[in-house]
Scaffold this motif. Sequence first.
Motif, mmCIF file in Angstrom:
data_model
loop_
_atom_site.group_PDB
_atom_site.id
_atom_site.type_symbol
_atom_site.label_atom_id
_atom_site.label_comp_id
_atom_site.label_asym_id
_atom_site.label_seq_id
_atom_site.Cartn_x
_atom_site.Cartn_y
_atom_site.Cartn_z
ATOM 1 N N VAL A 1 0.859 -1.184 0.000
ATOM 2 C CA VAL A 1 0.000 0.000 0.000
ATOM 3 C C VAL A 1 0.893 1.231 0.000
ATOM 4 C CG1 VAL A 1 -1.790 1.275 1.231
ATOM 5 C CG2 VAL A 1 -1.765 -1.199 1.342
ATOM 6 N N ALA A 2 0.610 2.157 -0.901
ATOM 7 C CA ALA A 2 1.341 3.428 -0.934
ATOM 8 C C ALA A 2 0.642 4.419 0.001
ATOM 9 C CB ALA A 2 1.368 3.987 -2.351
ATOM 10 N N PHE A 3 1.412 5.259 0.660
ATOM 11 C CA PHE A 3 0.845 6.253 1.574
ATOM 12 C C PHE A 3 -0.222 7.099 0.894
ATOM 13 C CE2 PHE A 3 4.721 5.537 4.086
ATOM 14 C CZ PHE A 3 4.161 5.441 5.352
ATOM 15 N N LYS B 1 -4.125 5.787 0.884
ATOM 16 C CA LYS B 1 -4.969 5.802 2.082
ATOM 17 C C LYS B 1 -4.535 6.938 2.991
ATOM 18 C CE LYS B 1 -7.536 2.055 1.805
ATOM 19 N NZ LYS B 1 -8.964 2.022 2.013
ATOM 20 N N LYS B 2 -5.007 8.105 2.705
ATOM 21 C CA LYS B 2 -4.657 9.233 3.574
ATOM 22 C C LYS B 2 -5.389 9.040 4.895
ATOM 23 C CE LYS B 2 -3.603 12.268 -0.112
ATOM 24 N NZ LYS B 2 -2.252 12.499 -0.241
ATOM 25 N N GLY B 3 -4.690 9.263 5.969
ATOM 26 C CA GLY B 3 -5.320 9.097 7.278
ATOM 27 C C GLY B 3 -4.390 8.403 8.239
ATOM 28 N N LYS B 4 -4.940 7.489 8.982
ATOM 29 C CA LYS B 4 -4.198 6.827 10.041
ATOM 30 C C LYS B 4 -3.331 5.688 9.505
ATOM 31 C CE LYS B 4 -7.815 7.780 13.354
ATOM 32 N NZ LYS B 4 -8.795 7.221 14.279
ATOM 33 N N ILE B 5 -2.215 5.488 10.173
ATOM 34 C CA ILE B 5 -1.326 4.378 9.836
ATOM 35 C C ILE B 5 -2.088 3.057 9.960
ATOM 36 C CG2 ILE B 5 0.741 3.108 10.570
ATOM 37 C CD1 ILE B 5 1.425 5.689 9.189
ATOM 38 N N ALA B 6 -2.978 2.973 10.949
ATOM 39 C CA ALA B 6 -3.758 1.745 11.140
ATOM 40 C C ALA B 6 -4.564 1.405 9.890
ATOM 41 C CB ALA B 6 -4.676 1.881 12.352
ATOM 42 N N GLU C 1 -5.324 -2.150 5.190
ATOM 43 C CA GLU C 1 -5.397 -2.364 3.746
ATOM 44 C C GLU C 1 -4.297 -3.320 3.280
ATOM 45 O OE1 GLU C 1 -6.789 -2.222 -0.090
ATOM 46 O OE2 GLU C 1 -7.770 -1.442 1.704
ATOM 47 N N ALA C 2 -3.086 -3.143 3.793
ATOM 48 C CA ALA C 2 -1.981 -4.043 3.435
ATOM 49 C C ALA C 2 -2.302 -5.470 3.860
ATOM 50 C CB ALA C 2 -0.680 -3.571 4.078
ATOM 51 N N ASP C 3 -2.917 -5.627 5.027
ATOM 52 C CA ASP C 3 -3.294 -6.943 5.523
ATOM 53 C C ASP C 3 -4.327 -7.600 4.605
ATOM 54 O OD1 ASP C 3 -2.797 -8.822 7.687
ATOM 55 O OD2 ASP C 3 -4.884 -8.474 8.285
#
Length: 95
Positions: A57-59, A62-67, A72-74
């Motif tokens: 996942v590129a930053f 998904k703007k927002g929280k690291i969680a 999404e990566a999961d």
Amino acid sequence: MDRQDLLYRYAGDEFLILSALEPEQIQERLNEILEKSPIHFDINGESRNISFSYGIVAFEEKKGKIADLVKEADQRMYQCKSRNHERISKRGAAE
């Protein structure tokens, strides 16, 4: 991946890699490890390859929280895992 990347153990056998590389570059390198440089081990006299699944996942996606990025990566990792199982099943059926 790259000398400047950061590797974190996230859970049991899950890791996070923070990288400045483009997602396509990361995917290319991971696929190269899986296909061109597999890690072999022997179990009960049978040679096997160690496999892994990943989600990228590129930053910017998904703007927002690291969680949210990790979630999404999961999800993408589980999609990859499903494709890996499918590929292994097809290969086993062909043998």
